[in-house]
Design an enzyme around this catalytic site. Sequence first.
Site, short mmCIF file in Angstrom:
data_model
loop_
_atom_site.label_atom_id
_atom_site.label_comp_id
_atom_site.label_asym_id
_atom_site.label_seq_id
_atom_site.Cartn_x
_atom_site.Cartn_y
_atom_site.Cartn_z
N SER A 1 42.89 40.95 43.87
CA SER A 1 44.00 41.30 42.99
C SER A 1 45.34 41.23 43.72
O SER A 1 46.35 40.83 43.15
CB SER A 1 43.81 42.69 42.39
OG SER A 1 42.75 42.68 41.47
N HIS B 1 36.46 39.78 39.03
CA HIS B 1 35.96 41.00 38.39
C HIS B 1 35.09 40.66 37.18
O HIS B 1 34.02 41.24 37.01
CB HIS B 1 37.13 41.88 37.90
CG HIS B 1 37.97 42.44 38.98
ND1 HIS B 1 39.35 42.29 39.00
CD2 HIS B 1 37.67 43.18 40.09
CE1 HIS B 1 39.84 42.92 40.05
NE2 HIS B 1 38.85 43.46 40.74
N ARG C 1 32.70 40.36 48.36
CA ARG C 1 33.17 39.00 48.63
C ARG C 1 32.80 38.54 50.02
O ARG C 1 32.63 37.35 50.26
CB ARG C 1 34.69 38.92 48.48
CG ARG C 1 35.19 39.15 47.09
CD ARG C 1 36.68 39.25 47.08
NE ARG C 1 37.07 40.41 47.89
CZ ARG C 1 38.24 41.01 47.86
NH1 ARG C 1 39.18 40.54 47.10
NH2 ARG C 1 38.48 42.06 48.60
#
Length: 156
Positions: free
Chosen positions: A129, A18, A91
């Site tokens: 995450s 991030h 990603r």
Amino acid sequence: MKRICLFPGTFDPITLGHTDIIDRSLDLFDEIVVGVGVNSAKTPMFPLEQRMQWIREIYSNQPKVKVISYEGLTVKTCQEISARFILRGIRSIGDFEYEKSIADVNRMMDAEIETIFLSCSPHYSTLASSLVRDVLRYGGDASKLLPDTIIRQIKP
């Protein structure tokens, strides 16, 4: 006109992936508003205020970065804060397909708001995450996944 961008997410917790996206987008926008989303369908590992505080600490020396919490439609939040851009990190091709669908719906709701996709640095292409939460949950070393600010605060 000021180029305000909303970078939405749950940031549970904010990862080096991030921060890579935020850091690399600083030159693109006059203001980056990190929008910590409240999703009633998810039970976060870290409280909302803690997640927001970490982001504030990480970017305490960067006046372009602001932090808010929001609930509901991202487009509505953009309208409320006068953001003309939504920033999304990509990603993989799977991320792109998912994010493009969201961007298309957002465009239907407000054609004035543009979604900007920024591919993550190769070093962070597998960082999510949910994986970081698993590492933390089972006592692993997350020092290569999280900003130092967070690592210092979560270590026993």
